[in-house]
Motif scaffolding. Sequence first.
Motif, PDB file in Angstrom:
ATOM      1  N   UNK B 295      -6.314  -0.344 -39.873  1.00 50.34           N
ATOM      2  CA  UNK B 295      -6.434  -1.346 -40.923  1.00 50.34           C
ATOM      3  C   UNK B 295      -7.477  -0.981 -41.976  1.00 50.34           C
ATOM      4  N   UNK B 296      -7.378  -1.628 -43.131  1.00 50.33           N
ATOM      5  CA  UNK B 296      -8.353  -1.407 -44.194  1.00 50.33           C
ATOM      6  C   UNK B 296      -9.746  -1.844 -43.705  1.00 50.33           C
ATOM      7  N   UNK B 297     -10.772  -1.162 -44.188  1.00 54.23           N
ATOM      8  CA  UNK B 297     -12.165  -1.502 -43.884  1.00 54.23           C
ATOM      9  C   UNK B 297     -12.491  -1.451 -42.395  1.00 54.23           C
ATOM     10  N   UNK B 298     -11.748  -0.715 -41.640  1.00 54.03           N
ATOM     11  CA  UNK B 298     -12.079  -0.610 -40.219  1.00 54.03           C
ATOM     12  C   UNK B 298     -13.029   0.564 -40.021  1.00 54.03           C
ATOM     13  N   UNK B 299     -13.651   0.602 -38.840  1.00 54.27           N
ATOM     14  CA  UNK B 299     -14.634   1.650 -38.597  1.00 54.27           C
ATOM     15  C   UNK B 299     -14.633   2.082 -37.127  1.00 54.27           C
ATOM     16  N   UNK B 300     -14.623   3.366 -36.921  1.00 56.29           N
ATOM     17  CA  UNK B 300     -14.748   3.892 -35.559  1.00 56.29           C
ATOM     18  C   UNK B 300     -15.893   4.894 -35.544  1.00 56.29           C
ATOM     19  N   UNK B 301     -16.777   4.714 -34.574  1.00 58.37           N
ATOM     20  CA  UNK B 301     -17.943   5.581 -34.496  1.00 58.37           C
ATOM     21  C   UNK B 301     -18.040   6.184 -33.091  1.00 58.37           C
ATOM     22  N   UNK B 302     -18.021   7.504 -33.023  1.00 60.23           N
ATOM     23  CA  UNK B 302     -18.168   8.188 -31.738  1.00 60.23           C
ATOM     24  C   UNK B 302     -19.597   8.706 -31.619  1.00 60.23           C
ATOM     25  N   UNK B 303     -20.230   8.454 -30.500  1.00 59.30           N
ATOM     26  CA  UNK B 303     -21.524   9.085 -30.234  1.00 59.30           C
ATOM     27  C   UNK B 303     -21.429   9.733 -28.869  1.00 59.30           C
ATOM     28  N   UNK B 304     -21.776  10.991 -28.792  1.00 65.08           N
ATOM     29  CA  UNK B 304     -21.708  11.628 -27.481  1.00 65.08           C
ATOM     30  C   UNK B 304     -22.952  12.449 -27.188  1.00 65.08           C
ATOM     31  N   UNK B 305     -23.385  12.361 -25.947  1.00 62.50           N
ATOM     32  CA  UNK B 305     -24.455  13.230 -25.467  1.00 62.50           C
ATOM     33  C   UNK B 305     -23.842  14.014 -24.320  1.00 62.50           C
ATOM     34  N   UNK B 306     -23.601  15.286 -24.566  1.00 56.70           N
ATOM     35  CA  UNK B 306     -22.894  16.108 -23.602  1.00 56.70           C
ATOM     36  C   UNK B 306     -23.896  17.010 -22.909  1.00 56.70           C
ATOM     37  N   UNK B 307     -24.175  16.739 -21.645  1.00 58.76           N
ATOM     38  CA  UNK B 307     -25.142  17.598 -20.961  1.00 58.76           C
ATOM     39  C   UNK B 307     -24.512  18.349 -19.796  1.00 58.76           C
ATOM     40  N   UNK B 308     -23.408  17.843 -19.287  1.00 61.62           N
ATOM     41  CA  UNK B 308     -22.847  18.431 -18.072  1.00 61.62           C
ATOM     42  C   UNK B 308     -21.623  19.287 -18.313  1.00 61.62           C
ATOM     43  N   UNK B 309     -20.850  19.496 -17.232  1.00 68.21           N
ATOM     44  CA  UNK B 309     -19.609  20.273 -17.207  1.00 68.21           C
ATOM     45  C   UNK B 309     -19.857  21.774 -17.325  1.00 68.21           C
TER      46      UNK B 309
END
Lengths: 253, 481
Positions: B295-309
């Motif tokens: 939709x218009x004016x929508x927002x998705x924010x990804x934050x990741x802290x990758x320490x493993x694997x």
Amino acid sequence: MLSIKNLHASVEGTPILRGINLEVKAGEVHAIMGPNGSGKSTLASVLAGREEYEVTEGEVIFKGKELLEMAPEDRAREGVFLAFQYPVEIPGVSSTNFLRTALNQVREYRGQEPLDAVKFLSLMKEKMALVEIDQKLLSRSLNEGFSGGEKKRNEIFQMAMLEPTLSILDETDSGLDIDALRIVSNGVNKLKSDQTATIVVTHYQRLLDYIVPDYVHVLYKGRIVKSGTKELALELEEKGYDWIKEEVDSATV
Amino acid sequence: MSKDNQILEELTSKEYEHGWSVNYETDEAPAGLNEDIIRWISAKKEEPEWLLEWRLKAFRTWLNMAEPSWANVTYPKIDLQALKYYSAPKQAKKTKSLNEVDPELIAIYERLGISLNEQKRLQGIAVDAVLDSVSVATTFKDTLGKLGIVFCSFSEAVKEHPELVKKYLGSVVPMTDNYYAALNSAVFSDGSFCYIPKGVRCPMELSTYFRINAANTGQFERTLIVAEESSYVSYLEGCTAPQRDENQLHAAVVEIYAAAHAEVKYSTVQNWFPGDKEGKGGIYNFVTKRGICEGDHSKISWTQVETGSAVTWKYPSCILKGDHSIGEFYSVAVTNNYQQADTGTKMIHIGKNTKSRIVSKGISAGKSQNSYRGQVQVMKRADNARNFSQCDSLLMGDRCGAHTFPYIDINNPSAKVEHEATTSKIGEDQIFYCNQRGIATEDAVALIVNGYAKEVLNQLPMEFAVEAQKLLALTLEGSVG
């Protein structure tokens, strides 16, 4: 307080210090002067425990303890403070956060309770006034984007916060204009007491107008070749270092 | 050996904290991957016919797909036939409330520091706990239910809200999107489902905690988040696994759907077992995460802290379809020892006046390889699209690698795209400076690394930020260079 005996140190196999002897008592201010490359900054770094310098001979006793046996952080916790010639930038870490970490580790070592946020901030306020530093500077990343003067002032502020017994100022006057020089020197003078000692490493006499030394030592080729009172500094200012170099060089030939 | 390397050595020698495993009775599928196994999983979960068909279709497509080889990682071929695709702790059939959950399972989560007891839980976070293939418990269901928010395990959603699942499943990440997404679509077992109705602002953080315990088991969870018009949700994901010699496969799919004016914040602190100091064992983390700003004016924010694997292959992405929609990606990826990470994002600008922001902070230590791979695509009708990307790499020691692969594809002349990149080393100078102020080396490294990653850590919810900071310090304990 500090007793340096026959100290030799080298960097990557090149000897820089070749037998330094120096006694510093509580309440005294010692100035270390000398031409470029004489080993002034090396002496400061060796005392603080910088790893690149290898001590090949001699001993340093600080408050009855073998200083050279201690890790750099323990020397700091024991009360040795080095005001850096080139303070290091640490992006993303505010001076406040940095100092709180430092102060609480020092306090822990000394068996004191860590300071809570309120007490820490009030201590900061008190010391800020002492060295005329702006709060804004302290909320910025440590030394990042600071002017030369701001960096040096921040060093003195840290010194005020950590309350060392022995302060070593490594060319603290370099890169300072006359106003900054005055502020920084005032800070150092206010922090002096009969319980503490100061070693001022400098190339120029200028700083010694503000921080008046009890003793002046001239370092040349890794040795203290001349010691005197503040008059010696004035003489050096007037005549330069060449006459000392000649004296030493002709004596060794 | 220089001092840097020595310290690095010490730091990197810290052991993985969550490397324990627990013996409990499990209900497992036999090893192997074929249509019968998929039918077995689907039957086990009492799924409707359409979902079985969906799985089978994904499986048949997958059979003709090839494993991707473009990522900057190397690992031995995974024998997918040797894996088990379903493992569930045995417990009294259906549990209606937390009180009925096997105390032994609750104890596992307690040990991880995650309390499933609602009373004890710090205010403000609802948790869905996934152990191996199934969801063990979901907290705060009633509180959320009153607002019309659905937060439950995926299996439960299939039963209770089939129309929602059917509508959105595979709508953001199509079942045939890529090799691992297709595999996940065929064999996924559980995960979390979250639905925020129109105009509702979710009053607490929703959190899923994944734990792989059983040996030789792949974890294929599926998360689906739907945010209706003008709603808001902040979602957290955490993960750990026991220390095992063999590599374990984790291939998850996360889909996010955001309607007009909706905002979804998705935060991950990934702490899968990274393998030991010699690079033995560890999780293969091949994950597809994508959100659509429909939709218009929508927002998705990804934050990741990758320490493993041991190996990470992960690109949380945003499709910016709605006009004025915003996509963000904040990442800290730390690799140590023999870890390999190829991670980044895709920002696909379709709508007008769409904006995206990418902040990636890589930290490499030991003999690890750390790559940022990012794509910024501006489609033809995406007038005035804006992107800002910042990719920083921090190196510790002289045996690790940092790589940056930015792809920029612009099809509209009004686009403004900026890319900044830096590479730096933690200097001996910085460490010595800290030491000289009385700060021990390990604390100095933690201070410097956290300062470096601050912009990303600041995006995390408070409780998570503290955990992430500790995790960064722990992962790098001893590594300086």
